[in-house]
Design an enzyme around this catalytic site. Structure first.
Site, PDB file in Angstrom:
ATOM      1  N   CYS A  28     -18.209 -52.656  31.424  1.00 27.30           N
ATOM      2  CA  CYS A  28     -19.375 -53.173  30.673  1.00 27.30           C
ATOM      3  C   CYS A  28     -19.337 -54.835  30.499  1.00 27.30           C
ATOM      4  CB  CYS A  28     -19.449 -52.612  29.131  1.00 27.30           C
ATOM      5  SG  CYS A  28     -19.595 -50.952  29.070  1.00 27.30           S
ATOM      6  N   ASN A  61     -27.063 -48.664  26.254  1.00 26.97           N
ATOM      7  CA  ASN A  61     -26.242 -49.138  26.720  1.00 26.97           C
ATOM      8  C   ASN A  61     -26.251 -48.911  28.383  1.00 26.97           C
ATOM      9  OD1 ASN A  61     -23.871 -50.252  27.985  1.00 26.97           O
ATOM     10  ND2 ASN A  61     -22.436 -49.346  26.271  1.00 26.97           N
ATOM     11  N   HIS A 110     -23.115 -58.068  24.959  1.00 22.97           N
ATOM     12  CA  HIS A 110     -23.317 -56.553  25.460  1.00 22.97           C
ATOM     13  C   HIS A 110     -23.994 -55.786  24.567  1.00 22.97           C
ATOM     14  CE1 HIS A 110     -22.596 -53.055  27.505  1.00 22.97           C
ATOM     15  NE2 HIS A 110     -21.399 -52.754  26.592  1.00 22.97           N
TER      16      HIS A 110
HETATM   17  O1  UT7 Z   1     -20.096 -50.211  26.504  1.00 18.80           O
HETATM   18  C1  UT7 Z   1     -18.732 -50.102  25.845  1.00 18.80           C
HETATM   19  C2  UT7 Z   1     -18.644 -50.288  24.730  1.00 18.80           C
HETATM   20  N1  UT7 Z   1     -18.919 -49.140  24.011  1.00 18.80           N
HETATM   21  C3  UT7 Z   1     -19.237 -49.190  22.672  1.00 18.80           C
HETATM   22  O2  UT7 Z   1     -18.956 -50.463  22.271  1.00 18.80           O
HETATM   23  C4  UT7 Z   1     -19.418 -48.016  21.728  1.00 18.80           C
HETATM   24  C5  UT7 Z   1     -18.509 -48.078  20.639  1.00 18.80           C
HETATM   25  N2  UT7 Z   1     -18.460 -47.055  19.484  1.00 18.80           N
HETATM   26  C6  UT7 Z   1     -19.641 -46.650  19.074  1.00 18.80           C
HETATM   27  O3  UT7 Z   1     -20.612 -47.506  19.209  1.00 18.80           O
HETATM   28  C7  UT7 Z   1     -19.596 -45.637  17.855  1.00 18.80           C
HETATM   29  O4  UT7 Z   1     -18.086 -45.315  17.519  1.00 18.80           O
HETATM   30  C8  UT7 Z   1     -20.254 -44.335  18.180  1.00 18.80           C
HETATM   31  C9  UT7 Z   1     -21.683 -44.842  18.184  1.00 18.80           C
HETATM   32  C10 UT7 Z   1     -19.841 -44.062  19.794  1.00 18.80           C
HETATM   33  C11 UT7 Z   1     -19.996 -43.290  17.179  1.00 18.80           C
HETATM   34  O5  UT7 Z   1     -20.387 -43.629  16.007  1.00 18.80           O
HETATM   35  P1  UT7 Z   1     -19.478 -43.722  14.564  1.00 18.80           P
HETATM   36  O6  UT7 Z   1     -20.083 -44.095  13.420  1.00 18.80           O
HETATM   37  O7  UT7 Z   1     -17.948 -44.196  15.199  1.00 18.80           O
HETATM   38  O8  UT7 Z   1     -19.252 -42.022  14.515  1.00 18.80           O
HETATM   39  P2  UT7 Z   1     -18.219 -40.864  14.638  1.00 18.80           P
HETATM   40  O9  UT7 Z   1     -17.435 -40.868  16.205  1.00 18.80           O
HETATM   41  O10 UT7 Z   1     -17.106 -41.266  13.838  1.00 18.80           O
HETATM   42  O11 UT7 Z   1     -18.820 -39.658  14.498  1.00 18.80           O
HETATM   43  C12 UT7 Z   1     -19.102 -39.241  12.946  1.00 18.80           C
HETATM   44  C13 UT7 Z   1     -19.820 -37.867  13.130  1.00 18.80           C
HETATM   45  C14 UT7 Z   1     -18.760 -36.941  13.739  1.00 18.80           C
HETATM   46  O12 UT7 Z   1     -19.094 -35.703  12.871  1.00 18.80           O
HETATM   47  P3  UT7 Z   1     -17.872 -35.273  11.838  1.00 18.80           P
HETATM   48  O13 UT7 Z   1     -16.607 -35.332  12.591  1.00 18.80           O
HETATM   49  O14 UT7 Z   1     -18.093 -36.318  11.089  1.00 18.80           O
HETATM   50  O15 UT7 Z   1     -18.391 -33.915  11.298  1.00 18.80           O
HETATM   51  C15 UT7 Z   1     -19.210 -36.613  14.944  1.00 18.80           C
HETATM   52  O16 UT7 Z   1     -18.947 -35.433  15.662  1.00 18.80           O
HETATM   53  O17 UT7 Z   1     -21.002 -37.820  14.031  1.00 18.80           O
HETATM   54  C16 UT7 Z   1     -20.813 -36.516  14.768  1.00 18.80           C
HETATM   55  N3  UT7 Z   1     -21.576 -37.187  16.248  1.00 18.80           N
HETATM   56  C17 UT7 Z   1     -22.787 -36.820  16.104  1.00 18.80           C
HETATM   57  N4  UT7 Z   1     -23.983 -36.231  15.353  1.00 18.80           N
HETATM   58  C18 UT7 Z   1     -24.985 -36.102  16.036  1.00 18.80           C
HETATM   59  C19 UT7 Z   1     -21.143 -37.855  17.167  1.00 18.80           C
HETATM   60  N5  UT7 Z   1     -21.997 -38.005  18.080  1.00 18.80           N
HETATM   61  C20 UT7 Z   1     -23.127 -37.306  17.332  1.00 18.80           C
HETATM   62  C21 UT7 Z   1     -24.543 -37.279  17.839  1.00 18.80           C
HETATM   63  N6  UT7 Z   1     -25.324 -36.645  17.123  1.00 18.80           N
HETATM   64  N7  UT7 Z   1     -24.909 -37.779  18.938  1.00 18.80           N
END
Ligand code: UT7
Length: 350
Positions: free
Chosen positions: A140, A307, A277
Site C-alpha cells: 500500500c 482500499n 492512503h
Molecule cells: O492497506 C493496508 C492497511 N490496512 C489497514 O490499514 C487496515 C487496518 N485495520 C482495520 O481497518 C480494522 O482493524 C478492520 C476494519 C480490519 C477491522 O476493524 P476492527 O474494529 O479492528 O474489528 P475487529 O477485527 O476487532 O473485529 C470485531 C468483530 C469481530 O467479532 P467478535 O470477535 O467481536 O465477535 C470480528 O469477527 O467484528 C467481526 N468482523 C466482522 N463482522 C461483520 C470482522 N469482519 C467482519 C465483517 N462483518 N466483515
C-alpha cells in the site's frame, strides 16, 4: 550501428543533461506534476452484494471502515489494463505525447506475471518504445515508493518525463470466505505525469518537495500473502492482523508527514490538502485529527473505492484535482502505510 537521438548528440549520453542548477542560483531542478489520471473497473460490488455471500452486513462495514462499495476488475482484466487506462487520461491532461515519456515506474503487488515487469506491458500498450520501465513493490506504500524513485531520477537528470503509476487487482488475492479482509479491498489504478523543470529553491517552489520512505520488516507477518509468485510454491491469499495494522497506520503515517514538514521547514497549518492512503475512514480521520488538519482539507475516497492498495493515493489525488479541490501553489501532503511494514510520505507544491 545505433543512431544517436538529438538529446544524445547534445549531451553525449543516453540520459538528458544532468542537474547543473544549485540552491546558490535560487533555483533547482524539481519534478513538476503536470498531469494525473485514474481508472476504476466498471463492475461495482456493494456491501449488500457481499452480505448475500458471506456473514457480514452493510452496517458493520460502513461503521468499522466507511466503505460502501468497491470496483472489481472483470474476468481477464489485468493490472496492466487498469494501469494503461489510468495513464492515458494522465498523459492527456498533461498534454504529453507518449513518445516523450522516458521513465515508467509502476507500483503494484498484483503484477500480471512474476516477470517481466507489468510496467513494460503498460509501456507497450501506450506505444512507448524508448523508456526505462520497471515495477516497485511496497504494497500500500508502493505509490509513495515509486514516486520517490521517479522523483530522484528526474532530479538527477536521468529522466525528463516520467509516468508514476499505482495499479492493483487485489480482488485476485482475496480469500472471499474471510469476512475480515475481503470486504476491505477493491481494484483500480491512478497515475501522475512528472516533468523535469526549473523551480524556485525551497518549499515555495513548485514541484515535489520531498519523499521520505521507511520500513520495519519485523512486522512482515502482520500483513502478507501466504503464497503467490514468491518461492513458497503455492497460490496465496491476503492475510492481515487488522488491529495491529490499524495501530501502526495511524501513528506511522502521521509521523511521516510531520517528518516531511520538518525537513522542509514547514508547519502543520501549511498543509492545504492531505491525501492519505485509503484503507479505513477511521484511520484517515485519526490522522487528520493528529495533524490538526480540518476535515475539508482531507481527501477521502475509501467510501466509494475501498482500499486499492498502491492505487489509492493517485486515485484520491486525481479525484481531488477533478473536483477542483487543488489550486496552483497548494501544499499537498501524501502518506501511506502497507505490508512489510513499509510507509512513507511526500510533499508536493502544486
Ligand atoms: O492497506 C493496508 C492497511 N490496512 C489497514 O490499514 C487496515 C487496518 N485495520 C482495520 O481497518 C480494522 O482493524 C478492520 C476494519 C480490519 C477491522 O476493524 P476492527 O474494529 O479492528 O474489528 P475487529 O477485527 O476487532 O473485529 C470485531 C468483530 C469481530 O467479532 P467478535 O470477535 O467481536 O465477535 C470480528 O469477527 O467484528 C467481526 N468482523 C466482522 N463482522 C461483520 C470482522 N469482519 C467482519 C465483517 N462483518 N466483515
Amino acid at each position: 550501428m545505433l543512431m544517436k537521438t538529438e538529446s544524445e548528440q547534445q549531451t553525449g549520453s543516453q540520459y538528458p543533461e544532468s542537474n547543473t542548477f544549485s540552491k546558490q542560483d535560487g533555483v533547482v531542478r524539481k519534478s513538476l506534476v503536470v498531469g494525473c489520471g485514474a481508472y476504476l473497473p466498471e463492475n461495482i460490488v456493494t456491501n449488500d452484494d457481499l452480505a448475500q455471500r458471506i456473514d457480514t452486513s452493510d452496517a458493520w462495514i460502513r461503521k468499522r471502515t466507511g466503505i460502501r462499495q468497491r470496483h472489481i476488475a472483470a474476468d481477464g482484466e489485468l493490472t496492466s489494463d487498469l494501469a494503461a487506462a489510468a495513464c492515458k487520461p494522465a498523459l492527456e491532461s498533461a498534454g504529453v505525447d507518449p513518445e516523450e515519456v522516458d521513465l515508467i515506474v509502476l507500483a503494484t503487488s498484483t503484477p500480471d506475471n512474476t516477470f517481466p515487469a507489468t510496467a513494460t506491458r503498460v509501456q507497450a500498450m501506450l506505444g512507448i518504445t524508448r523508456a526505462a520501465a520497471f515495477d516497485v513493490q511496497a504494497v500500500c506504500s508502493g505509490f509513495v515508493y515509486a514516486l520517490s524513485v521517479a522523483d530522484n531520477m528526474v532530479r538527477l537528470g536521468q529522466a525528463n518525463t516520467a509516468l508514476v503509476v499505482g495499479a492493483e487487482v487485489f480482488s485476485r488475492i482475496l480469500d472471499w470466505e474471510d469476512r475480515g479482509t475481503c470486504v476491505l479491498f477493491g481494484d483500480g489504478a491512478g497515475a501522475l505525469v512528472l516533468k523535469s523543470g526549473i523551480s524556485e529553491a525551497g518549499a515555495n517552489g513548485r514541484g515535489i518537495l520531498s519523499t521520505h520512505l521507511f520500513a520495519d520488516g519485523t512486522h512482515y507477518d502482520s500483513l502478507y500473502v501466504d503464497g503467490g509468485p514468491g518461492t513458497t510454491g503455492q497460490a496465496g491469499f491476503l492475510r492481515m492482523a487488522g488491529q495491529e495494522v490499524y495501530r501502526h497506520a495511524v501513528h506511522n503515517m502521521a509521523e511521516a508527514v510531520e517528518i516531511a514538514l520538518e525537513a522542509n521547514e514547514l508547519n502543520l497549518p501549511d498543509i492545504d490538502l492531505l491525501v492519505p492512503h485509503q484503507a479505513n475512514i477511521r484511520i484517515i480521520e485519526s490522522i487528520g485529527r493528529r495533524l490538526s488538519v480540518d476535515s475539508d482539507k482531507v481527501v477521502a475516497t475509501v467510501g466509494s473505492q475501498a482500499n486499492t492498495s498502491a492505487a489509492t493515493i493517485p486515485l484520491a489525488l486525481t479525484h481531488a484535482v477533478e473536483n477542483g479541490r487543488v489550486k496552483s501553489g497548494d501544499l499537498i501532503a501524501m502518506t501511506a502505510l502497507g505490508g512489510g511494514f513499509t510507509w512513507g510520505s511526500s510533499l508536493i507544491r502544486w
